[in-house]
Design an enzyme around this catalytic site. Structure first.
Site, PDB file in Angstrom:
ATOM      1  N   HIS A 152     -12.510  -3.594  -9.452  1.00  0.00           N
ATOM      2  CA  HIS A 152     -11.249  -3.398 -10.521  1.00  0.00           C
ATOM      3  C   HIS A 152     -11.989  -3.011 -11.702  1.00  0.00           C
ATOM      4  CE1 HIS A 152      -8.557  -3.576  -7.834  1.00  0.00           C
ATOM      5  NE2 HIS A 152      -7.867  -4.553  -8.951  1.00  0.00           N
ATOM      6  N   ARG A 181      -6.569  -2.887   2.008  1.00  0.00           N
ATOM      7  CA  ARG A 181      -5.725  -2.920   1.301  1.00  0.00           C
ATOM      8  C   ARG A 181      -5.430  -1.228   1.410  1.00  0.00           C
ATOM      9  NH1 ARG A 181      -3.873  -2.955  -4.411  1.00  0.00           N
ATOM     10  NH2 ARG A 181      -5.293  -2.929  -5.389  1.00  0.00           N
ATOM     11  N   GLU A 241       5.102  -6.005  -6.461  1.00  0.00           N
ATOM     12  CA  GLU A 241       4.098  -5.906  -7.586  1.00  0.00           C
ATOM     13  C   GLU A 241       5.166  -5.493  -8.654  1.00  0.00           C
ATOM     14  OE1 GLU A 241      -0.192  -3.481  -7.631  1.00  0.00           O
ATOM     15  OE2 GLU A 241       1.085  -2.659  -5.719  1.00  0.00           O
ATOM     16  N   ASP A 254       0.596  -5.504 -12.610  1.00  0.00           N
ATOM     17  CA  ASP A 254       2.053  -3.774 -12.529  1.00  0.00           C
ATOM     18  C   ASP A 254       3.335  -4.574 -13.306  1.00  0.00           C
ATOM     19  OD1 ASP A 254       0.997  -1.091 -11.458  1.00  0.00           O
ATOM     20  OD2 ASP A 254      -0.063  -2.922 -10.399  1.00  0.00           O
ATOM     21  N   ARG A 273      -4.746 -11.706 -10.337  1.00  0.00           N
ATOM     22  CA  ARG A 273      -4.479 -12.020 -11.685  1.00  0.00           C
ATOM     23  C   ARG A 273      -5.634 -11.253 -12.563  1.00  0.00           C
ATOM     24  NH1 ARG A 273      -6.294 -17.332 -13.132  1.00  0.00           N
ATOM     25  NH2 ARG A 273      -4.914 -17.091 -15.076  1.00  0.00           N
ATOM     26  N   ARG A 321      -3.329   2.689 -14.346  1.00  0.00           N
ATOM     27  CA  ARG A 321      -2.915   2.139 -13.264  1.00  0.00           C
ATOM     28  C   ARG A 321      -2.760   0.702 -14.074  1.00  0.00           C
ATOM     29  NH1 ARG A 321      -4.357   2.092  -8.730  1.00  0.00           N
ATOM     30  NH2 ARG A 321      -5.559   3.508  -7.476  1.00  0.00           N
TER      31      ARG A 321
END
Length: 917
Positions: A146, A415, A537, A577, A615, A749
């Site tokens: 990320h 994913r 989420e 999210d 997290r 995002r």
């Protein structure tokens, strides 16, 4: 001078040393005039921050506004690099303090394994109970790509060099000549840092991210994770000597999403998955080969001087090493044979030639367990023949490394978004002539159809039919997963994660795709090869999560699949999210309640629950100290098993330094043991507390949604008052910033959402809504402050929530934030929105301090408080310059130096905040 101030003197000395070296470098490289400007800005900013002198603030603004462009770039780089160097000094100081604590023989540190075992033993927990937990345990930090790490790997390597030199100065008694040599090396390192480009010229490719992730194994995990196992085994033996053998299963593993996370990233393909696994495998095998070579030099033991076991003798006899010089050295000959087989394995698995060639061709290992078995032969022989001491070092760690990392290094999770699975399944059903409009079916009809197809031996997929590009790509991933599992072992690809899961059909769709790929075998009983993991989420999804799992466990066909996985099922919870959806307080509370309800549902169906916590690094994305977060989990929610994502800049801050890395790994292990074996949920009035939280959450949700989603023009305010658009242009990751080509906050995002608020120093996702919620509740409940204080004192969940918010508020700065608000073109919108934000910030601070019974933020964490206050004078000029550069850029200034200056300032502010995304 207080005791804490005296202890911090070495930190001040290091920061001054690095600051002086940086200043000397700026003067030498940029000239006296630039150095004078930088120093003037620094002194003026320090004066303003220390004395809150309005004249100093005005002088600072005037200096910064009048800077020529080239000088501006140099100033931004100087302050950014200072913050990076200050981070290094702080990390080294933490290491220094921990070492001093351990050397003094003081009480064990909180978060250490010794501390955890002392608490467990004091609570009367029997060693059999500890053993039972460890036998089923899984602790797994999972590295993700990320994009919140704005520093290049080259910069991180330079910083690592600086850290090593500071550590050398601190640990060793150096001669004057050695001190001079080390200081010269520090000067060279700082100069290299100054001359190294801070920004990436191009966006990272997924393969680059994979290589970056692997580098942390070389730096930390290969050495420190096996060391942690040895440490735990030895400490368990010391704490519970009556239990005997404490050899542990490989319960602590590092996981990865890098190369398997396709949610919103079109660049992750089946070929990338294959390349990622090959790179990981090569890294693991090269490490083992290097350790084997070194072991050969460490075990020149002669059979003339000591006997060996028959098993070792046979292993040495099978070795291709026929050198007469080693005829009496069975351990060396055995290691030469093991090396030859492992080198052949590298060729067979990865088409990789070992750096040091084997002396002869050999048969490859069929599995990592075969390699571990050969190494255990060496260990058993040494143990049985008077050389047990030689087992406890490199050999012990290598055996453990092979057990933990295998031939695949790290399990890669797959994913994908549930919508993509739905479209792929719909297309398979339509092309096979089974159902032409799957997407139009109601949920119950979908469940029935999917269960029928999962139980059928007939495949839906045909290589002779044409499918859409999206469906072809999805199916290719599952086919590649089957191939890679056969090649590297089942542990290489154990999990399929479903983003945006909100119903039973989302899980069954993945089950059907696994069946099509040969990873689910129908029959009685059926066999499921991979874990199906829903990711809940949004606030609504969290509220429905227990109901979804209860419903699907009630389906006999799915329950049989769970039984084939050892009656164990994982659920992932999304912190980022849910926060963006409902705000900090509501997100935290709904996550907590979801865990409680999931625990009850899993107990009812006799399924072991493993929670995967998604997290981020910042509090706005579920971040905060891991130890407190794990201990604050509801009773029964850990149960020996936990997975946690490690994202962005947090990976480097936790694991780039081996000693810091081992400490962070130890914290995860210790907290998991404590949370599992001790009753930590001891609030005196749980039901009353939870009722209060229900009301506070409802009020905070209303306040947050009212601002973010129901205020006309808020999206415009957000995009004009933050660097969200400019962050999208930073080359910090392979994944796009938004899920869809849209300006809606719903489609943005969570990472750029939180990162943008951090840059403008508001940190809004980490606190907004709390103040007005408490204010309204107190109006309805006069005297209710005593209840809130009891909740803070007695309830780990509430205390952790408020502690994290305390840190976020301490890092925020309304004065700086107001400068960003001035970028909003509509004055009425600017005043309305920022006015509400300011009022909520003041309410939040007021009520937080009242509940904590403190007069200032971070009153119970003076070390962090000093760290933050010392950073502000170096961050404030960066924020000011960022605002000015944004103004010029948005006014149409196309000078490349303006754009570069914005991106450099983003890097510097992120360094100053440390956990910004």
């Amino acid at each position: 001078m207080t005791d804490n101030q005296e202890k911090d003197l070495p930190l001040r000395d290091d920061i001054r040393l690095l600051g002086r070296l940086l200043g000397d470098t700026v003067r030498e490289q940029e000239g006296d005039a630039v150095f004078a400007v930088v120093e003037n800005i620094r002194q003026t900013s320090v004066r303003f921050d220390r004395d809150l002198d309005p004249a100093a603030r005005k002088a600072l603004e005037q200096i910064l506004n009048e800077l020529p462009r080239e000088t501006m770039i140099a100033v931004v780089r100087a302050f950014s690099y200072f913050l990076h160097l200050a981070n290094i000094a702080e990390d080294q100081h933490h290491i220094r303090r921990r070492r001093a604590h351990d050397l003094a023989g003081s009480k064990p540190r909180e978060g250490s394994l010794v501390h955890a075992l002392e608490r467990i033993k004091a609570a009367g927990i029997k060693p059999e109970a500890v053993r039972q937990v460890l036998d089923i345990a899984l602790v797994s930090p999972v590295l993700t790509a990320h994009p919140t790490e704005v520093s290049r790997k080259s910069i991180l390597q330079c910083q690592h060099e600086v850290a090593g030199l500071l550590d050398k100065r601190d640990r060793m008694a150096l001669t004057p000549e050695e001190t001079e040599e080390t200081d010269l090396a520090l000067r060279r390192a700082v100069l290299t840092l100054w001359r190294t480009r801070m920004l990436r010229p191009n966006r990272l490719a997924v393969v680059d991210e994979i290589r970056n992730g692997i580098s942390y194994y070389d730096e930390t995990f290969f050495a420190e994770l096996p060391r942690l196992y040895g440490q735990l085994e030895d400490q368990l033996a010391a704490a519970f000597p009556e239990h005997g053998d404490w050899s542990l299963p490989p319960f602590f593993r590092i996981g990865s999403w890098i190369g398997g996370d396709r949610d919103g990233n079109p660049f992750v393909t089946a070929d990338i998955l294959r390349a990622g696994m090959r790179l990981q495998s090569t890294a693991a095998l090269e490490f083992y080969l290097g350790e084997l070579h070194t072991l050969g030099g460490e075990l020149p033991l002669s059979q003339l001087l000591a006997t060996v076991s028959p098993e070792l003798e046979a292993l040495a006899a099978r070795s291709p090493d026929a050198s007469p010089h080693r005829a009496d050295e069975p351990y060396r000959r055995a290691l030469t044979g093991i090396y030859a087989r492992l080198a052949a394995t590298a060729v067979a698995l990865d088409q990789h030639q070992a750096t040091r060639h084997a002396i002869a061709d050999a048969q490859p290992y069929a599995s990592a367990e075969e390699l571990a078995a050969d190494l255990r032969v060496l260990a058993a022989s040494l143990q049985a023949h008077g050389a047990a001491l030689l087992v406890g070092g490199r050999l012990r760690r290598l055996v453990r490394a092979v057990e933990v990392f295998g031939f695949h290094l790290a399990p890669i999770d797959l994913r994908q978004n549930s919508d993509v699975h739905e479209r792929t399944v719909g297309e398979l059903l339509a092309r096979a002539g089974v159902c032409m409009a799957y997407e139009k079916l109601p949920e119950e009809a979908r469940i029935g159809l999917l269960l029928t197809e999962i139980a059928s031996l007939r495949p839906l997929y045909s290589p002779h039919l044409a499918y859409s590009e999206e469906a072809t790509g999805e199916l290719a991933i599952f086919f590649a997963a089957r191939e890679l599992r056969q090649r590297y072992g089942a542990a290489a690809l154990p999990n399929c994660i479903i983003s945006k899961a909100d119903g039973v059909s989302d899980l069954l769709e993945v089950a059907l795709l696994l069946k099509e790929a040969g990873l689910l075998h129908p029959g009685k009983p059926p066999a499921l090869a991979m874990n199906i993991i829903p990711l809940f989420e949004t606030i609504g999804d969290l509220q429905n999560s227990a109901g979804v799992m209860d419903r699907i466990f009630g389906l006999p066909a799915y329950r049989a699949l769970v039984a084939s996985r050892g009656d164990e099922h994982e659920v992932m919870l999304g912190y980022s999210d849910s926060n963006k959806d409902g705000g900090f307080l509501t997100s935290g509370w709904e996550l907590y309640k979801a865990e409680v309800e999931l625990t009850e549902v899993f107990r009812k169906h006799q399924v072991r629950l493993r929670l995967f916590h998604g997290r981020g690094g910042s509090v706005g994305r579920g971040g905060g100290p891991s130890y407190q977060a794990i201990l604050a989990q509801p009773a029964g929610a850990v149960s020996g098993q936990i997975r946690i994502t490690e994202q962005g800049e947090v990976i480097a801050s936790k694991y780039a330094n081996p000693e810091v890395g081992r400490r962070n790994l130890e914290i995860l292990a210790a907290a998991t043991l404590e949370a599992t074996l001790l009753d930590l949920e001891q609030e005196a009035e749980p039901q009353a507390f939870r009722a209060v939280m229900d009301t506070l959450s409802e009020l905070a949700f209303k306040a947050y949604r009212g601002l973010v989603y129901e205020t006309d023009g808020f999206t415009t305010y957000f995009r004009e008052s933050t660097v969200v658009s400019e962050i999208a242009q930073l080359n910090i990751g392979s994944r796009p910033a938004s899920r869809k080509p849209s300006d809606r906050i719903e489609d943005l995002r969570a990472i750029p959402w939180v990162f943008s608020w951090a840059q403008c120093r508001l940190m809004l996702p980490g606190w907004y809504g709390f103040g007005s919620a408490v204010d309204t509740w107190l109006q309805r409940n006069p005297g209710g402050i005593d209840t809130l204080r009891r909740m803070y004192q007695r309830w780990p969940f509430f205390r952790t929530l408020l502690s994290n918010m305390d840190m976020v508020l301490a890092k925020s700065d309304l004065g700086i934030a107001s400068r960003y608000a001035e970028l909003v073109s509509d004055p009425a919108l600017r005043d309305a929105v920022f006015g509400r934000i300011r009022a909520e910030w003041e309410l939040t601070r007021k009520h937080l301090l009242a509940i904590e019974e403190q007069e200032e933020l971070l009153a119970d964490n003076p070390l962090l408080k000093r760290s933050i206050r010392n950073r502000f004078p170096y961050m404030d000029p960066l924020n000011h310059l960022q605002v000015e550069l944004l103004r010029r850029h948005r006014a149409g200034d196309s000078d490349e130096r303006v754009r570069r200056g914005i991106h450099l300032s983003i890097n510097g502010v992120a360094a100053g905040l440390r956990n910004s995304g």
